[in-house]
Design a protein around this motif. Structure first.
Motif, PDB file in Angstrom:
ATOM      1  N   VAL A   3       0.937  -0.820   0.212  1.00  0.00           N
ATOM      2  CA  VAL A   3      -0.134  -0.024  -0.236  1.00  0.00           C
ATOM      3  C   VAL A   3       0.812   1.316   0.375  1.00  0.00           C
ATOM      4  O   VAL A   3       1.674   1.362   0.482  1.00  0.00           O
ATOM      5  CB  VAL A   3      -0.765  -0.406   1.027  1.00  0.00           C
ATOM      6  N   VAL A   4       0.663   2.106  -0.927  1.00  0.00           N
ATOM      7  CA  VAL A   4       1.359   4.003  -0.443  1.00  0.00           C
ATOM      8  C   VAL A   4       0.201   4.924  -0.758  1.00  0.00           C
ATOM      9  O   VAL A   4      -0.767   4.447  -1.045  1.00  0.00           O
ATOM     10  CB  VAL A   4       1.990   3.059  -2.632  1.00  0.00           C
ATOM     11  N   LEU A   5       0.649   5.436  -0.187  1.00  0.00           N
ATOM     12  CA  LEU A   5      -0.043   6.826   0.501  1.00  0.00           C
ATOM     13  C   LEU A   5       1.332   7.969  -0.563  1.00  0.00           C
ATOM     14  O   LEU A   5       2.478   8.086  -0.532  1.00  0.00           O
ATOM     15  CB  LEU A   5       0.264   7.320   1.853  1.00  0.00           C
ATOM     16  N   ALA A   6       0.561   8.673  -1.568  1.00  0.00           N
ATOM     17  CA  ALA A   6       0.916  10.176  -2.522  1.00  0.00           C
ATOM     18  C   ALA A   6       0.109  11.176  -1.777  1.00  0.00           C
ATOM     19  O   ALA A   6      -1.081  10.957  -2.148  1.00  0.00           O
ATOM     20  CB  ALA A   6       0.641   9.510  -3.125  1.00  0.00           C
ATOM     21  N   GLU A   7       1.026  11.869  -1.648  1.00  0.00           N
ATOM     22  CA  GLU A   7       0.602  13.034  -0.787  1.00  0.00           C
ATOM     23  C   GLU A   7       0.698  14.826  -2.183  1.00  0.00           C
ATOM     24  O   GLU A   7       1.877  14.645  -2.552  1.00  0.00           O
ATOM     25  CB  GLU A   7       0.430  13.680   0.322  1.00  0.00           C
ATOM     26  N   ILE A   8      -0.539  15.311  -2.556  1.00  0.00           N
ATOM     27  CA  ILE A   8       0.083  16.891  -3.255  1.00  0.00           C
ATOM     28  C   ILE A   8      -0.276  17.510  -2.925  1.00  0.00           C
ATOM     29  O   ILE A   8      -2.175  17.834  -2.671  1.00  0.00           O
ATOM     30  CB  ILE A   8      -0.587  16.685  -4.608  1.00  0.00           C
ATOM     31  N   TYR A   9       0.042  19.169  -2.741  1.00  0.00           N
ATOM     32  CA  TYR A   9       0.190  20.331  -1.924  1.00  0.00           C
ATOM     33  C   TYR A   9      -0.250  21.205  -2.551  1.00  0.00           C
ATOM     34  O   TYR A   9       0.983  21.856  -3.363  1.00  0.00           O
ATOM     35  CB  TYR A   9       0.544  20.059  -0.603  1.00  0.00           C
ATOM     36  N   ALA A  20      -7.200  34.488 -10.054  1.00  0.00           N
ATOM     37  CA  ALA A  20      -6.911  33.624 -11.123  1.00  0.00           C
ATOM     38  C   ALA A  20      -5.542  33.096 -10.340  1.00  0.00           C
ATOM     39  O   ALA A  20      -4.285  32.538 -11.745  1.00  0.00           O
ATOM     40  CB  ALA A  20      -6.494  35.046 -11.995  1.00  0.00           C
ATOM     41  N   THR A  21      -4.855  33.028  -9.723  1.00  0.00           N
ATOM     42  CA  THR A  21      -3.975  31.424  -9.215  1.00  0.00           C
ATOM     43  C   THR A  21      -4.111  30.477  -9.732  1.00  0.00           C
ATOM     44  O   THR A  21      -5.188  29.872  -9.026  1.00  0.00           O
ATOM     45  CB  THR A  21      -3.598  31.550  -7.415  1.00  0.00           C
ATOM     46  N   PRO A  22      -2.855  30.131 -10.131  1.00  0.00           N
ATOM     47  CA  PRO A  22      -3.473  28.608 -11.001  1.00  0.00           C
ATOM     48  C   PRO A  22      -3.774  27.287  -9.572  1.00  0.00           C
ATOM     49  O   PRO A  22      -2.842  27.605  -7.997  1.00  0.00           O
ATOM     50  CB  PRO A  22      -1.632  27.840 -11.631  1.00  0.00           C
ATOM     51  N   ARG A  23      -4.152  26.238  -9.711  1.00  0.00           N
ATOM     52  CA  ARG A  23      -4.104  25.620  -8.652  1.00  0.00           C
ATOM     53  C   ARG A  23      -4.553  24.335  -9.323  1.00  0.00           C
ATOM     54  O   ARG A  23      -5.120  24.054 -10.166  1.00  0.00           O
ATOM     55  CB  ARG A  23      -5.774  25.896  -7.452  1.00  0.00           C
ATOM     56  N   LEU A  24      -4.921  22.831  -8.254  1.00  0.00           N
ATOM     57  CA  LEU A  24      -4.756  21.751  -8.965  1.00  0.00           C
ATOM     58  C   LEU A  24      -6.190  21.387  -9.169  1.00  0.00           C
ATOM     59  O   LEU A  24      -7.116  21.757  -7.829  1.00  0.00           O
ATOM     60  CB  LEU A  24      -4.326  21.115  -7.166  1.00  0.00           C
ATOM     61  N   ILE A  25      -7.041  21.381 -10.573  1.00  0.00           N
ATOM     62  CA  ILE A  25      -7.751  20.947 -10.265  1.00  0.00           C
ATOM     63  C   ILE A  25      -8.863  19.748 -10.594  1.00  0.00           C
ATOM     64  O   ILE A  25      -9.934  19.555 -10.793  1.00  0.00           O
ATOM     65  CB  ILE A  25      -8.633  22.299 -11.617  1.00  0.00           C
ATOM     66  N   ASN A  26      -7.622  18.433 -10.533  1.00  0.00           N
ATOM     67  CA  ASN A  26      -8.201  16.914 -11.235  1.00  0.00           C
ATOM     68  C   ASN A  26      -6.759  16.050 -10.454  1.00  0.00           C
ATOM     69  O   ASN A  26      -5.424  16.995 -10.812  1.00  0.00           O
ATOM     70  CB  ASN A  26      -8.144  17.280 -12.823  1.00  0.00           C
ATOM     71  N   VAL A  27      -7.450  15.095 -10.360  1.00  0.00           N
ATOM     72  CA  VAL A  27      -6.111  14.197  -9.189  1.00  0.00           C
ATOM     73  C   VAL A  27      -6.812  13.048  -9.897  1.00  0.00           C
ATOM     74  O   VAL A  27      -8.028  12.453  -9.759  1.00  0.00           O
ATOM     75  CB  VAL A  27      -6.364  14.690  -8.149  1.00  0.00           C
ATOM     76  N   SER A  28      -5.820  11.751 -10.401  1.00  0.00           N
ATOM     77  CA  SER A  28      -7.031  10.933 -10.720  1.00  0.00           C
ATOM     78  C   SER A  28      -5.134   9.632  -9.925  1.00  0.00           C
ATOM     79  O   SER A  28      -3.946  10.343 -10.035  1.00  0.00           O
ATOM     80  CB  SER A  28      -6.812  10.324 -11.945  1.00  0.00           C
ATOM     81  N   GLU A  38      -7.237  -3.126   1.776  1.00  0.00           N
ATOM     82  CA  GLU A  38      -6.838  -2.924   0.505  1.00  0.00           C
ATOM     83  C   GLU A  38      -7.702  -2.325  -0.643  1.00  0.00           C
ATOM     84  O   GLU A  38      -7.454  -2.655  -1.606  1.00  0.00           O
ATOM     85  CB  GLU A  38      -6.394  -4.204  -0.291  1.00  0.00           C
ATOM     86  N   ILE A  39      -8.691  -1.350  -0.124  1.00  0.00           N
ATOM     87  CA  ILE A  39      -9.709  -1.139  -0.839  1.00  0.00           C
ATOM     88  C   ILE A  39      -9.097   0.139  -1.411  1.00  0.00           C
ATOM     89  O   ILE A  39      -7.880   0.381  -1.144  1.00  0.00           O
ATOM     90  CB  ILE A  39     -10.873   0.125  -0.603  1.00  0.00           C
ATOM     91  N   LEU A  40      -8.531   0.912  -2.965  1.00  0.00           N
ATOM     92  CA  LEU A  40      -8.693   2.345  -3.844  1.00  0.00           C
ATOM     93  C   LEU A  40      -9.313   2.984  -2.401  1.00  0.00           C
ATOM     94  O   LEU A  40     -10.428   3.821  -2.262  1.00  0.00           O
ATOM     95  CB  LEU A  40      -8.922   2.610  -5.069  1.00  0.00           C
ATOM     96  N   ILE A  41      -8.227   4.333  -1.457  1.00  0.00           N
ATOM     97  CA  ILE A  41      -8.905   5.525  -0.929  1.00  0.00           C
ATOM     98  C   ILE A  41      -8.102   6.639  -1.958  1.00  0.00           C
ATOM     99  O   ILE A  41      -7.094   6.375  -1.300  1.00  0.00           O
ATOM    100  CB  ILE A  41      -8.577   5.307   0.463  1.00  0.00           C
ATOM    101  N   ALA A  42      -8.956   7.650  -2.151  1.00  0.00           N
ATOM    102  CA  ALA A  42      -8.609   8.979  -2.336  1.00  0.00           C
ATOM    103  C   ALA A  42      -9.024  10.344  -1.363  1.00  0.00           C
ATOM    104  O   ALA A  42     -10.432   9.970  -1.192  1.00  0.00           O
ATOM    105  CB  ALA A  42      -8.596   9.759  -3.751  1.00  0.00           C
ATOM    106  N   GLY A  43      -8.155  11.066  -1.450  1.00  0.00           N
ATOM    107  CA  GLY A  43      -8.486  11.792  -0.139  1.00  0.00           C
ATOM    108  C   GLY A  43      -8.274  13.363  -0.750  1.00  0.00           C
ATOM    109  O   GLY A  43      -7.639  13.703  -2.054  1.00  0.00           O
ATOM    110  N   PHE A  44      -9.168  14.557  -0.465  1.00  0.00           N
ATOM    111  CA  PHE A  44      -8.691  15.384  -0.862  1.00  0.00           C
ATOM    112  C   PHE A  44      -9.673  16.391  -0.302  1.00  0.00           C
ATOM    113  O   PHE A  44     -10.339  16.314   1.260  1.00  0.00           O
ATOM    114  CB  PHE A  44      -9.518  15.705  -2.835  1.00  0.00           C
ATOM    115  N   VAL A  45      -9.828  18.035  -0.117  1.00  0.00           N
ATOM    116  CA  VAL A  45     -10.158  18.924   1.143  1.00  0.00           C
ATOM    117  C   VAL A  45     -10.515  20.279  -0.618  1.00  0.00           C
ATOM    118  O   VAL A  45      -9.687  20.291  -1.296  1.00  0.00           O
ATOM    119  CB  VAL A  45      -8.472  19.436   1.321  1.00  0.00           C
ATOM    120  N   ILE A  46     -11.556  20.539  -0.078  1.00  0.00           N
ATOM    121  CA  ILE A  46     -11.305  21.520  -0.319  1.00  0.00           C
ATOM    122  C   ILE A  46     -11.592  22.805   0.464  1.00  0.00           C
ATOM    123  O   ILE A  46     -11.706  23.119   1.795  1.00  0.00           O
ATOM    124  CB  ILE A  46     -12.945  21.816   0.034  1.00  0.00           C
ATOM    125  N   GLY A  47     -10.587  23.821   0.026  1.00  0.00           N
ATOM    126  CA  GLY A  47     -10.180  24.985   0.471  1.00  0.00           C
ATOM    127  C   GLY A  47     -10.549  26.419   0.431  1.00  0.00           C
ATOM    128  O   GLY A  47     -11.963  26.309   0.191  1.00  0.00           O
TER     129      GLY A  47
END
Length: 150
Positions: A3-9, A20-28, A38-47
């Protein structure tokens, strides 16, 4: 294997953020979906301070058309805020509203009869997890996608 964890900030300070600040609008992420832990879990934050509309997709059977072998035949998508389940979907059903959202975010189209799972929701600021499992504890390769919808 494992199992692996990848984080993008986004490191833009809140005080410096403008529309107009560039931002992350999609992750997959694509991986083998198992059972239990061992299911697939994707975390995300609405700031920020305002709600955002998001499109969350759990793609399994459609991956076969892209040459992916062993695709998850029937993914189930569940969306949580902490331990509270907000919504779920199994078999997206070809909704015109969802098809319109796919186009709005430049997501590849889905055939209406596929067993892929999709949610379109407006969420308040906070942390969320999209959990993808196989219906009836089936396993296979799946893709999870999270898009901000304009």
């Amino acid at each position: 294997t494992g199992v692996v964890l990848a984080e993008i900030y986004d490191s833009t300070p809140t005080a410096d953020y403008v529309a107009a600040t560039p931002r992350l609008i999609n992750v997959s992420a694509r991986t083998q979906v198992g059972t239990g832990g061992e299911i697939l879990i994707a975390g995300f934050v609405i700031g920020g301070t305002t709600a955002k509309t998001v499109l969350v997709r759990a793609i399994g059977p459609t991956l076969g058309g892209f040459g992916v072998s062993g695709a998850l035949a029937d993914p189930k998508l569940e969306l949580f805020a902490g331990a509270t389940k907000i919504n779920d979907n199994d078999n997206w059903g070809g909704s015109p509203a969802l098809t319109t959202a796919f186009s709005a975010v430049a997501a590849f189209p889905l055939v209406a009869t596929t067993r892929d799972a999709v949610l379109l929701l407006t969420l308040a600021p906070g942390s969320y997890t999209a959990q993808i499992s196989g219906v009836n504890n089936t396993t296979g390769v799946a893709l999870v996608e999270v898009y901000e919808v304009p």
